[in-house]
Design a protein around this motif. Sequence first.
Motif, mmCIF file in Angstrom:
data_model
loop_
_atom_site.group_PDB
_atom_site.id
_atom_site.type_symbol
_atom_site.label_atom_id
_atom_site.label_comp_id
_atom_site.label_asym_id
_atom_site.label_seq_id
_atom_site.Cartn_x
_atom_site.Cartn_y
_atom_site.Cartn_z
ATOM 1 N N SER A 1 59.675 0.296 46.711
ATOM 2 C CA SER A 1 59.873 0.613 45.288
ATOM 3 C C SER A 1 60.115 2.111 45.110
ATOM 4 O O SER A 1 59.303 2.827 44.535
ATOM 5 C CB SER A 1 58.636 0.161 44.504
ATOM 6 N N HIS B 1 56.307 2.661 39.784
ATOM 7 C CA HIS B 1 55.263 1.647 39.535
ATOM 8 C C HIS B 1 54.116 1.728 40.547
ATOM 9 O O HIS B 1 53.768 0.715 41.174
ATOM 10 C CB HIS B 1 55.856 0.230 39.586
ATOM 11 N N THR C 1 51.000 1.532 40.659
ATOM 12 C CA THR C 1 49.832 0.636 40.663
ATOM 13 C C THR C 1 50.179 -0.799 40.255
ATOM 14 O O THR C 1 49.293 -1.610 40.025
ATOM 15 C CB THR C 1 48.746 1.164 39.696
ATOM 16 N N ASP C 2 51.481 -1.111 40.183
ATOM 17 C CA ASP C 2 51.902 -2.413 39.653
ATOM 18 C C ASP C 2 52.680 -3.176 40.740
ATOM 19 O O ASP C 2 53.860 -2.919 40.968
ATOM 20 C CB ASP C 2 52.779 -2.164 38.410
ATOM 21 N N VAL D 1 53.703 -6.271 40.961
ATOM 22 C CA VAL D 1 54.812 -7.126 40.523
ATOM 23 C C VAL D 1 56.055 -6.268 40.268
ATOM 24 O O VAL D 1 57.157 -6.590 40.727
ATOM 25 C CB VAL D 1 54.414 -7.931 39.259
ATOM 26 N N ALA D 2 55.866 -5.159 39.566
ATOM 27 C CA ALA D 2 57.000 -4.261 39.289
ATOM 28 C C ALA D 2 57.547 -3.657 40.582
ATOM 29 O O ALA D 2 58.760 -3.502 40.742
ATOM 30 C CB ALA D 2 56.571 -3.162 38.320
ATOM 31 N N GLN D 3 56.661 -3.344 41.537
ATOM 32 C CA GLN D 3 57.143 -2.829 42.835
ATOM 33 C C GLN D 3 57.978 -3.868 43.565
ATOM 34 O O GLN D 3 58.989 -3.548 44.196
ATOM 35 C CB GLN D 3 55.965 -2.397 43.719
ATOM 36 N N ASP E 1 47.253 -9.294 46.976
ATOM 37 C CA ASP E 1 48.498 -9.246 46.193
ATOM 38 C C ASP E 1 49.502 -10.324 46.606
ATOM 39 O O ASP E 1 50.557 -10.471 45.980
ATOM 40 C CB ASP E 1 49.182 -7.878 46.352
ATOM 41 N N GLN F 1 51.065 -12.908 43.940
ATOM 42 C CA GLN F 1 51.958 -12.289 42.950
ATOM 43 C C GLN F 1 53.294 -11.876 43.583
ATOM 44 O O GLN F 1 54.354 -12.033 42.981
ATOM 45 C CB GLN F 1 51.290 -11.052 42.343
ATOM 46 N N GLU G 1 57.022 -13.495 42.597
ATOM 47 C CA GLU G 1 58.108 -12.620 42.153
ATOM 48 C C GLU G 1 59.326 -12.761 43.067
ATOM 49 O O GLU G 1 60.464 -12.818 42.619
ATOM 50 C CB GLU G 1 57.607 -11.171 42.117
#
Length: 317
Positions: A212, A220, A222-223, A225-227, A267, A270, A274
Amino acid sequence: ADLGIPCLRVPMQRLEAGDAICKIWHSSGQVTQGQCGAIHYRHDDDVLFGVMVLPETTFKADADTDNHKTPLQQATESAYRQVFTLLDTLRYPYLFRFWNYIADINAHSFGLERYHQFNLGRQDAFLAHGRDVVGNVPAACALGFGQRGSAQRPLTIAFLAGRVAPLNIENPRQISAYQYPQQYGPRSPTFSRASLVRLGQDEVLFVSGTASIVGHATLHPTDVVAQTRETMTNIQAVLAEANRLASRPRFNLADLHYTVYVRHPADLAQIRTELAHCVGDALKAVYLQADVCRQDLLLEIEATAAHPLMLTSSQRD
Ligand code: 3EB
């Protein structure tokens, strides 16, 4: 059984259900194998695969001489120099892909992050052998394993090289890693975002470890899903570049075989969800627990796709 086949054990936990998994490179041609220094290799007329395992304890930290290189830096430089020397000798000048596994990749020692020590040793070896450190550089990944200390976890490297120049591919969304600014270490990492090569009857795309990162910054932090989404957008951009540069554009996300390196096992669900969302039902992925080279990166994804070079008559229609 030990058949003298070069084989690399990567001590990483597989996260989804399933036994240990093995990636095998086949050749339909006649193969020759050998050992040179720390390298075990096997090759046919076109391609050479090599593996090496180098304990850092072989190298001393000489603070009082003019050799200020750390043991990991020396091990890395030695490993890469051995690779380049072997490839010069056996005449496989073109490097396609490196896999780098480094103990405690996020730890600091000798005033420097260990991944940055690795980058110093790697680039010094490229320079010492007169190789390009920008542009014409192989695809790669660099992951960390083991929380148990670097002493028991030697530097572990595999590589593929050949006799036909690969096409090196960059990602327009990212600054080339070999041009990362100084804040990521005194020497930039020496790798390209992907390489497109001919292997036997196939055209193979090696997508380097991808994370990411946009420009040169982590997004991102700490995220997870966004990473994951950002990483897949990066891989999509690399595929678009490959399709633009290849003779026939036909790589897409569903073709790729993914290896997903996950920092925190919790993780996994998730990330999987994704990824399935981005790729669809055709998703082929292996998930491994690993440390990623920046502390704020929660995952790194590498991928490979192959298709036959020769067209069958039905494909031609
Ligand atoms: C990055 O884009 C993430 O040092 O060989 C990915 C692939 C990464 C290869 C390497 C590092 C390497 O910078 C990290």
